[in-house]
Design a protein around this motif. Structure first.
Motif, PDB file in Angstrom:
ATOM      1  N   MET A 146      43.840   9.264  63.749  1.00  0.00           N
ATOM      2  CA  MET A 146      42.779  10.024  64.543  1.00  0.00           C
ATOM      3  C   MET A 146      43.473  11.539  64.747  1.00  0.00           C
ATOM      4  SD  MET A 146      41.368   9.239  68.098  1.00  0.00           S
ATOM      5  CE  MET A 146      40.439  10.197  68.945  1.00  0.00           C
ATOM      6  N   SER A 147      44.848  11.602  64.456  1.00  0.00           N
ATOM      7  CA  SER A 147      45.391  12.861  64.722  1.00  0.00           C
ATOM      8  C   SER A 147      45.161  14.098  63.931  1.00  0.00           C
ATOM      9  CB  SER A 147      46.817  12.691  64.732  1.00  0.00           C
ATOM     10  OG  SER A 147      47.266  12.719  63.462  1.00  0.00           O
ATOM     11  N   GLY A 148      44.423  13.677  62.910  1.00  0.00           N
ATOM     12  CA  GLY A 148      44.094  14.622  61.788  1.00  0.00           C
ATOM     13  C   GLY A 148      45.202  14.950  60.779  1.00  0.00           C
ATOM     14  N   ALA A 149      46.241  14.508  60.903  1.00  0.00           N
ATOM     15  CA  ALA A 149      47.506  14.865  60.291  1.00  0.00           C
ATOM     16  C   ALA A 149      47.311  14.458  58.686  1.00  0.00           C
ATOM     17  CB  ALA A 149      48.772  14.175  60.935  1.00  0.00           C
ATOM     18  N   LEU A 150      46.690  13.119  58.594  1.00  0.00           N
ATOM     19  CA  LEU A 150      46.856  12.350  57.454  1.00  0.00           C
ATOM     20  C   LEU A 150      46.053  13.220  56.275  1.00  0.00           C
ATOM     21  CD1 LEU A 150      46.766   8.669  58.389  1.00  0.00           C
ATOM     22  CD2 LEU A 150      48.576  10.177  58.540  1.00  0.00           C
ATOM     23  N   PHE A 151      45.152  14.000  56.482  1.00  0.00           N
ATOM     24  CA  PHE A 151      44.347  14.825  55.644  1.00  0.00           C
ATOM     25  C   PHE A 151      45.035  16.245  55.118  1.00  0.00           C
ATOM     26  CE2 PHE A 151      41.046  11.851  56.730  1.00  0.00           C
ATOM     27  CZ  PHE A 151      40.454  11.517  55.456  1.00  0.00           C
ATOM     28  N   SER A 152      46.477  16.262  55.530  1.00  0.00           N
ATOM     29  CA  SER A 152      47.408  17.226  55.165  1.00  0.00           C
ATOM     30  C   SER A 152      47.901  16.861  53.716  1.00  0.00           C
ATOM     31  CB  SER A 152      48.062  17.824  56.067  1.00  0.00           C
ATOM     32  OG  SER A 152      47.443  18.427  57.145  1.00  0.00           O
ATOM     33  N   THR A 161      47.977   8.462  53.400  1.00  0.00           N
ATOM     34  CA  THR A 161      49.305   7.620  53.761  1.00  0.00           C
ATOM     35  C   THR A 161      49.770   7.941  54.915  1.00  0.00           C
ATOM     36  OG1 THR A 161      49.590   7.546  51.190  1.00  0.00           O
ATOM     37  CG2 THR A 161      51.416   6.964  52.758  1.00  0.00           C
ATOM     38  N   PRO A 162      49.785   6.969  55.875  1.00  0.00           N
ATOM     39  CA  PRO A 162      50.308   7.182  57.238  1.00  0.00           C
ATOM     40  C   PRO A 162      51.869   7.340  57.019  1.00  0.00           C
ATOM     41  CG  PRO A 162      49.607   4.938  57.287  1.00  0.00           C
ATOM     42  CD  PRO A 162      49.221   5.773  55.895  1.00  0.00           C
ATOM     43  N   ALA A 163      52.576   7.654  58.402  1.00  0.00           N
ATOM     44  CA  ALA A 163      54.012   7.524  58.359  1.00  0.00           C
ATOM     45  C   ALA A 163      54.551   6.465  58.066  1.00  0.00           C
ATOM     46  CB  ALA A 163      54.532   8.593  59.293  1.00  0.00           C
ATOM     47  N   PRO A 164      55.699   5.989  57.473  1.00  0.00           N
ATOM     48  CA  PRO A 164      56.244   4.673  57.380  1.00  0.00           C
ATOM     49  C   PRO A 164      57.127   4.336  58.608  1.00  0.00           C
ATOM     50  CG  PRO A 164      57.492   5.986  55.942  1.00  0.00           C
ATOM     51  CD  PRO A 164      56.306   6.878  56.565  1.00  0.00           C
ATOM     52  N   TYR A 165      56.830   4.908  59.804  1.00  0.00           N
ATOM     53  CA  TYR A 165      57.495   4.599  60.967  1.00  0.00           C
ATOM     54  C   TYR A 165      56.758   4.858  61.920  1.00  0.00           C
ATOM     55  CZ  TYR A 165      58.634   9.458  61.299  1.00  0.00           C
ATOM     56  OH  TYR A 165      58.630  11.083  61.168  1.00  0.00           O
ATOM     57  N   PHE A 166      56.970   4.428  63.416  1.00  0.00           N
ATOM     58  CA  PHE A 166      55.850   4.639  64.493  1.00  0.00           C
ATOM     59  C   PHE A 166      56.110   6.055  65.133  1.00  0.00           C
ATOM     60  CE2 PHE A 166      56.893  -0.210  64.526  1.00  0.00           C
ATOM     61  CZ  PHE A 166      55.493  -0.374  64.113  1.00  0.00           C
ATOM     62  N   LEU A 167      55.546   6.775  64.138  1.00  0.00           N
ATOM     63  CA  LEU A 167      55.874   8.450  64.777  1.00  0.00           C
ATOM     64  C   LEU A 167      54.924   8.730  65.998  1.00  0.00           C
ATOM     65  CD1 LEU A 167      56.225  11.157  63.409  1.00  0.00           C
ATOM     66  CD2 LEU A 167      53.629  11.205  62.457  1.00  0.00           C
ATOM     67  N   PRO A 221      41.209  25.608  56.261  1.00  0.00           N
ATOM     68  CA  PRO A 221      40.785  24.076  56.221  1.00  0.00           C
ATOM     69  C   PRO A 221      41.914  23.555  55.412  1.00  0.00           C
ATOM     70  CG  PRO A 221      39.610  25.488  54.366  1.00  0.00           C
ATOM     71  CD  PRO A 221      40.274  26.293  55.202  1.00  0.00           C
ATOM     72  N   GLN A 222      42.260  22.057  55.860  1.00  0.00           N
ATOM     73  CA  GLN A 222      42.857  21.352  55.135  1.00  0.00           C
ATOM     74  C   GLN A 222      42.441  21.097  53.818  1.00  0.00           C
ATOM     75  OE1 GLN A 222      42.442  18.476  58.402  1.00  0.00           O
ATOM     76  NE2 GLN A 222      44.735  18.113  58.134  1.00  0.00           N
ATOM     77  N   THR A 223      43.149  21.013  52.492  1.00  0.00           N
ATOM     78  CA  THR A 223      42.649  20.838  51.221  1.00  0.00           C
ATOM     79  C   THR A 223      43.624  19.877  50.596  1.00  0.00           C
ATOM     80  OG1 THR A 223      41.475  22.960  51.377  1.00  0.00           O
ATOM     81  CG2 THR A 223      41.742  22.044  49.200  1.00  0.00           C
ATOM     82  N   ARG A 224      43.312  18.785  50.000  1.00  0.00           N
ATOM     83  CA  ARG A 224      44.330  18.046  49.232  1.00  0.00           C
ATOM     84  C   ARG A 224      43.742  18.244  47.861  1.00  0.00           C
ATOM     85  NH1 ARG A 224      44.535  12.042  51.066  1.00  0.00           N
ATOM     86  NH2 ARG A 224      42.242  11.838  50.694  1.00  0.00           N
ATOM     87  N   ALA A 230      53.149  17.780  49.250  1.00  0.00           N
ATOM     88  CA  ALA A 230      53.483  17.095  50.621  1.00  0.00           C
ATOM     89  C   ALA A 230      52.755  17.747  51.995  1.00  0.00           C
ATOM     90  CB  ALA A 230      54.725  16.990  50.922  1.00  0.00           C
ATOM     91  N   HIS A 231      52.083  18.885  51.745  1.00  0.00           N
ATOM     92  CA  HIS A 231      51.615  19.401  52.930  1.00  0.00           C
ATOM     93  C   HIS A 231      50.706  20.643  52.563  1.00  0.00           C
ATOM     94  CE1 HIS A 231      51.465  21.468  56.923  1.00  0.00           C
ATOM     95  NE2 HIS A 231      52.543  20.828  57.547  1.00  0.00           N
ATOM     96  N   SER A 232      49.438  20.325  53.055  1.00  0.00           N
ATOM     97  CA  SER A 232      48.362  21.430  52.608  1.00  0.00           C
ATOM     98  C   SER A 232      48.597  22.882  53.262  1.00  0.00           C
ATOM     99  CB  SER A 232      46.950  21.012  53.115  1.00  0.00           C
ATOM    100  OG  SER A 232      46.831  20.855  54.381  1.00  0.00           O
TER     101      SER A 232
END
Length: 403
Positions: A146-152, A161-167, A221-224, A230-232
């Motif tokens: 929900m945070s918006g981070a995953l589309f960066s 891909t979410p972070a592989p730890y409880f960020l 905007p975020q653009t993949r 690794a970071h838009s």
């Protein structure tokens, strides 16, 4: 002397964010009493990664060092009275119940501040105490999404891909820790207690201060893209690239420098600031092509000597033996009565005049029930009756796990 010596914290939280915040207070010397139900906190029984211990799971061990355990039935009238007696001696109260649960148990801020007016009460929730999402489950990956981070990062058309730890849990824990310290400082200056509200959604939003501002202030905007990136909002090349025998992390490398080191004149056509964003696909594709020609160690040696920011991509086994990690003392090792030798991440900062140490291993459920109640002036006979009536639980450690 430890920084928070003399401060008493009642930790009624579960899972990660609350226990982690309370442990950070304990590491600074606070007397943290983990108040658990008779069956023990949920995390004792939910083994992260299947890492089950003899009596105490690895996840519980990692989040509850330097605490004492009081196992008490808060649903009973006698248990509620005991807790209120304990609150009268406390400085900080911490819980991360779902909205409404604290009120049902009679441990909400209004009730407990009447018992102890200068109490610092820290409440952690998933989305906030009120609002349209207040009752949604505040689970880490849901909030990462929900945070918006995953589309960066990542490629279009592929699942983020979410972070592989409880960020998100970690950021919420640090926010609660900061809030508790700020409220304690306010109390020291004014004598006033207060309610500190932390929610995981705001914590992960605040952690993206720079990235979100690039969108809200800069209008970008975020653009993949299809190439590795690794970071838009960072210019190419940036990310984790395959090499001849593994992977390499590469950051802020100048295309002109890479052109020389990789002996590829095609890269020399690109200028970092001018082309690093608009031509990131082409730059990243060329870098990936060249990095595959040699091993990770060879590239780290050559690129590092030229001042290019690069580094290895570790698994946990590599991390544990890294010379800088060993030099920093990043991990602590201590003895536990049921789990044997325990090694976990240590303290993220050092204080020049104040000690930090693991003085207590993570407790067995109810291990300190008698000890804590004796400190309240309760007689041994009454404590024994409370135990017999199952208002409290006192657990004794079993035999040590030989593994």
């Amino acid at each position: 002397m430890k920084v928070l010596e003399g401060i008493r914290v009642l930790d009624l939280s579960i899972a990660m964010s609350g226990p982690f915040a309370a442990m950070k207070l304990a590491d600074l010397g606070a007397d943290v009493i983990k108040v658990e139900p008779p069956g023990g906190e949920w995390q004792r029984h939910a083994a992260a990664g299947g890492a089950r211990g003899n009596e105490v799971n690895a996840s519980f061990l990692s989040l509850n060092r330097n605490k004492r355990s009081l196992s008490i039935d808060l649903k009973s009238e006698a248990g509620g009275r005991l807790l209120r007696d304990l609150v009268a001696t406390a400085d900080v109260f911490l819980q991360n119940y779902r909205p409404g649960v604290a009120q049902r148990l009679g441990v909400d801020y209004e009730t407990l501040s009447a018992v102890k007016p200068d109490l610092v009460y820290v409440s952690i929730s998933g989305y906030g105490e009120t609002g349209p999402y207040a009752r949604r489950p505040g689970q880490d990956v849901l909030l990462q999404a929900m945070s918006g981070a995953l589309f960066s990062a990542g490629r279009p058309g592929e699942p983020p891909t979410p972070a592989p730890y409880f960020l998100v849990d970690a950021f919420a824990a640090y926010s609660a820790f900061e809030g508790a310290l700020a409220a304690l400082f306010h109390r020291q200056r004014t004598g006033e207690g207060q309610l500190v509200q932390v929610n995981m959604l705001d914590a992960i939003i605040a952690a993206q201060m720079q990235e979100i501002s690039v969108r809200t202030v800069g209008g970008v905007p975020q653009t993949r893209g299809e190439a590795i990136h690794a970071h838009s909002y960072i210019r190419a090349p940036y990310g984790i690239f395959p090499t001849g025998d593994g992977y390499l992390a590469l950051s802020f490398a100048e295309p002109a420098v890479l052109a020389r080191l990789m002996e590829d004149p095609r890269l020399a056509a690109y200028e970092a600031e001018r082309d690093g964003f608009r031509e990131r696909e082409a730059i990243s594709t060329l870098v990936e092509e060249n990095l595959r020609k040699r091993t990770t160690a060879e590239w780290i040696e050559e690129l590092g000597a030229a001042g290019v920011w690069c580094g290895p991509v570790y698994g946990y086994d590599d991390l544990l033996t890294d010379p800088q990690v060993l030099h920093n003392g990043s991990f602590v090792t201590y003895d536990h009565p049921t789990e044997g030798t325990v090694t976990t991440p240590g303290f993220p900062f050092k204080l020049s005049r104040s000690a930090q140490a693991v003085d207590r291993p993570a407790p067995v459920n109810g291990e300190h029930s008698h000890e804590v109640l004796r400190e309240l002036g309760i007689s041994e006979d009454r404590i024994d009756r409370l135990e017999k009536d199952q208002v409290i639980v006192r657990a004794r450690p079993a035999a040590r796990n030989p593994l």
